[in-house]
Design an enzyme around this catalytic site. Structure first.
Site, short mmCIF file in Angstrom:
data_model
loop_
_atom_site.label_atom_id
_atom_site.label_comp_id
_atom_site.label_asym_id
_atom_site.label_seq_id
_atom_site.Cartn_x
_atom_site.Cartn_y
_atom_site.Cartn_z
N GLU A 156 -35.02 24.02 82.74
CA GLU A 156 -33.55 24.12 82.67
C GLU A 156 -33.05 25.52 83.00
O GLU A 156 -33.61 26.51 82.53
CB GLU A 156 -33.09 23.71 81.26
CG GLU A 156 -31.78 23.00 81.24
CD GLU A 156 -31.84 21.66 81.98
OE1 GLU A 156 -31.56 21.63 83.20
OE2 GLU A 156 -32.18 20.65 81.34
N ILE A 167 -33.28 27.05 85.75
CA ILE A 167 -34.19 27.84 86.60
C ILE A 167 -34.15 27.39 88.06
O ILE A 167 -34.78 28.00 88.90
CB ILE A 167 -35.65 27.82 86.08
CG1 ILE A 167 -36.20 26.40 86.00
CG2 ILE A 167 -35.75 28.51 84.72
CD1 ILE A 167 -37.69 26.34 85.69
N ASP A 168 -33.38 26.32 88.36
CA ASP A 168 -33.36 25.90 89.78
C ASP A 168 -32.74 26.97 90.66
O ASP A 168 -33.21 27.24 91.76
CB ASP A 168 -32.68 24.52 89.97
CG ASP A 168 -31.22 24.44 89.57
OD1 ASP A 168 -30.73 25.34 88.83
OD2 ASP A 168 -30.54 23.48 89.99
N SER A 179 -20.89 14.18 80.91
CA SER A 179 -22.02 13.90 80.02
C SER A 179 -23.23 14.79 80.30
O SER A 179 -24.24 14.69 79.62
CB SER A 179 -22.46 12.44 80.20
OG SER A 179 -22.91 12.25 81.54
N GLY A 180 -23.13 15.62 81.33
CA GLY A 180 -24.29 16.42 81.71
C GLY A 180 -25.34 15.60 82.45
O GLY A 180 -26.47 16.05 82.64
N LEU A 181 -24.98 14.38 82.86
CA LEU A 181 -25.93 13.54 83.60
C LEU A 181 -25.60 13.52 85.09
O LEU A 181 -26.02 12.65 85.83
CB LEU A 181 -25.94 12.12 83.02
CG LEU A 181 -26.34 12.00 81.54
CD1 LEU A 181 -26.28 10.55 81.06
CD2 LEU A 181 -27.73 12.57 81.29
N GLU A 216 -20.23 21.18 96.00
CA GLU A 216 -20.07 21.58 94.60
C GLU A 216 -19.82 23.09 94.50
O GLU A 216 -18.99 23.54 93.72
CB GLU A 216 -21.34 21.18 93.83
CG GLU A 216 -21.32 21.46 92.36
CD GLU A 216 -20.83 20.29 91.52
OE1 GLU A 216 -20.97 19.14 91.94
OE2 GLU A 216 -20.31 20.56 90.42
N ASP A 261 -29.52 18.80 90.84
CA ASP A 261 -28.79 17.56 90.57
C ASP A 261 -28.63 16.71 91.82
O ASP A 261 -28.85 15.49 91.81
CB ASP A 261 -27.39 17.87 90.02
CG ASP A 261 -27.45 18.68 88.75
OD1 ASP A 261 -28.55 18.85 88.20
OD2 ASP A 261 -26.39 19.16 88.32
N TYR A 294 -21.32 28.79 83.14
CA TYR A 294 -22.46 28.53 84.03
C TYR A 294 -22.57 29.66 85.05
O TYR A 294 -23.65 30.24 85.24
CB TYR A 294 -22.26 27.19 84.74
CG TYR A 294 -23.41 26.81 85.64
CD1 TYR A 294 -24.47 26.05 85.17
CD2 TYR A 294 -23.44 27.22 86.96
CE1 TYR A 294 -25.54 25.71 85.98
CE2 TYR A 294 -24.50 26.89 87.79
CZ TYR A 294 -25.54 26.13 87.30
OH TYR A 294 -26.60 25.80 88.12
C1 GLA Z 1 -26.36 22.01 86.26
C2 GLA Z 1 -26.53 22.47 87.71
C3 GLA Z 1 -27.99 22.47 88.13
C4 GLA Z 1 -28.87 23.21 87.12
C5 GLA Z 1 -28.57 22.74 85.69
C6 GLA Z 1 -29.29 23.55 84.65
O1 GLA Z 1 -26.70 20.67 86.11
O2 GLA Z 1 -25.79 21.67 88.59
O3 GLA Z 1 -28.12 23.03 89.42
O4 GLA Z 1 -28.70 24.58 87.24
O5 GLA Z 1 -27.19 22.79 85.40
O6 GLA Z 1 -30.67 23.40 84.77
#
Ligand code: GLA
Length: 372
Positions: free
Chosen positions: A20, A22-23, A109-111, A146, A158, A208
């Protein structure tokens, strides 16, 4: 549905098993696409506009294909406009069409409902124009939307998961090369339970972007003493030696990134060898680091993860996605899932004062295209 739509195109929401924040540091992440998805029903309309409607919203929005850059302020339709603009600017044909969106990924929802909308929009636009597409290319253009259209400086996880996910597999995605291995999701006697803490989202974008800027600061300092091009290349040993060059929050953020990268390697090995107990332990460690070092959890996600981790059937639980609200994932023994859901829901309500929501979802394919 009264209109004669010609294609049905879907793209998935996602969870991230581990890896998480780290992308955007070039790390490896382990997402999986969900059966919660955005479905686009589409047909050409012979005009120069994209007409949007939704199964769950009363709004109807028309986007002029020559003015796609002017819809950033829309409450609904901005993701579609951004996605269409990036696809068009990359030299692809975008034709007038009617699109009905049906999203089962819960918003906020973070999904990754936004990734599912962007990816399915591009795949549908290509399909209705009679073009084939490379799902990786679609993911990259969706990510660009995005970042440049909605202003979230996100990584690739994502959109990649939404486009390229495979049923019953997790992805081991190397975000520095954008190459991915698929590992079978073999959890033995354990199930994945997804729970939304239902915290109202606010200021997620700015927090973020702030985290991302802090990792960039860490990288620019470490580059003066190490031959690295991204933070994911910094080993735990190197961080022990050179981390003192960093201070305060920047030190903490970097420590999380370095250690989370290491956890992903261990998790991939655990997944391959079927060591689900170790995987669970790594999930717990990841949550602790996101709470204490990266500071993206908050009281609600912490309450949910703590209640889950305390349940005897649960061997690991962590927040998934950007944080600041959204969902946890938990590994729970199949025999204890019903009790787990009951106990965790009750404890969460008791502690936070409102209910959490549990989703039933499977690990599914990314983009699908069906001729109607
Ligand atoms: C969001 C971002 C992703 C990633 C995550 C955290 O979902 O869109 O690129 O950075 O947060 O791991």
């Amino acid at each position: 549905m009264t209109k004669e739509y010609t294609y049905k195109v879907t793209a998935a929401g996602r969870i991230n098993i581990i890896g998480e924040h780290i992308d955007y540091c070039g790390g490896k992440v382990m997402p999986a696409a969900l059966s919660l998805k955005n479905t686009v029903y589409i047909c050409p309309n012979g005009t120069n506009t994209i007409n949007l409607s939704w199964t769950t919203l009363p709004d109807n929005v028309s986007l002029d294909i020559d003015k796609l850059e002017s819809y950033k302020g829309l409450k609904y339709g901005n993701y579609q406009a951004g996605a269409a603009l990036m696809w068009k600017n990359a030299g692809h044909k975008v034709i007038g069409c009617d699109m009905l969106h049906d999203c089962t990924v819960p918003f906020g929802s973070g999904l990754s409902s936004s990734a599912a909308i962007e990816v399915s929009t591009i795949a549908a636009l290509a399909t209705v124009a009679g073009d084939s597409f490379d799902p990786v290319d679609v993911a990259l253009k969706a990510q660009q939307a995005e970042r440049e259209y909605t202003g979230v400086n996100c990584g690739i996880m994502d959109q990649y998961a939404s486009a390229c996910g495979k049923k019953n597999s997790v992805m081991l995605l190397d975000c520095s090369t954008v190459k991915c291995d698929y590992l079978p999701l073999n959890l033995g006697d354990y199930s994945l339970v997804i729970i939304n803490c239902n915290k109202p989202h606010n200021l997620v974008e700015s927090k973020y972007n702030e985290r991302r800027a802090q990792t960039e600061e860490a990288l620019s300092i470490l580059k003066t003493v190490l031959p690295v091009s991204c933070l994911a290349e910094v080993s735990v040993e190197q961080f022990e030696k050179y981390g003192k060059k960093l201070s305060g929050k920047v030190y903490d953020r970097c420590k999380h990134v370095v250690e989370e990268c290491e956890r992903v390697n261990k998790a991939a090995a655990a997944m391959k060898s079927g060591d689900i107990l170790l995987l669970g332990k790594l999930l717990n460690e990841s949550h602790k680091s996101l709470k204490e070092l990266y500071e993206v959890t908050g009281a609600e996600l912490d309450a949910l993860a703590a209640a889950a981790q305390a349940h005897p059937a649960c061997i690991g639980s962590r927040m998934t996605g950007a944080g600041f609200g959204g969902c946890t994932i938990s590994l729970v023994h199949k025999d204890g899932v019903d009790d787990f859901k009951k106990v965790v829901s009750a404890e969460y309500l008791n502690k936070i004062g409102y209910e959490c929501k549990i989703y039933d979802a499977e690990i599914a394919d990314g983009i699908t295209v069906t001729k109607i």
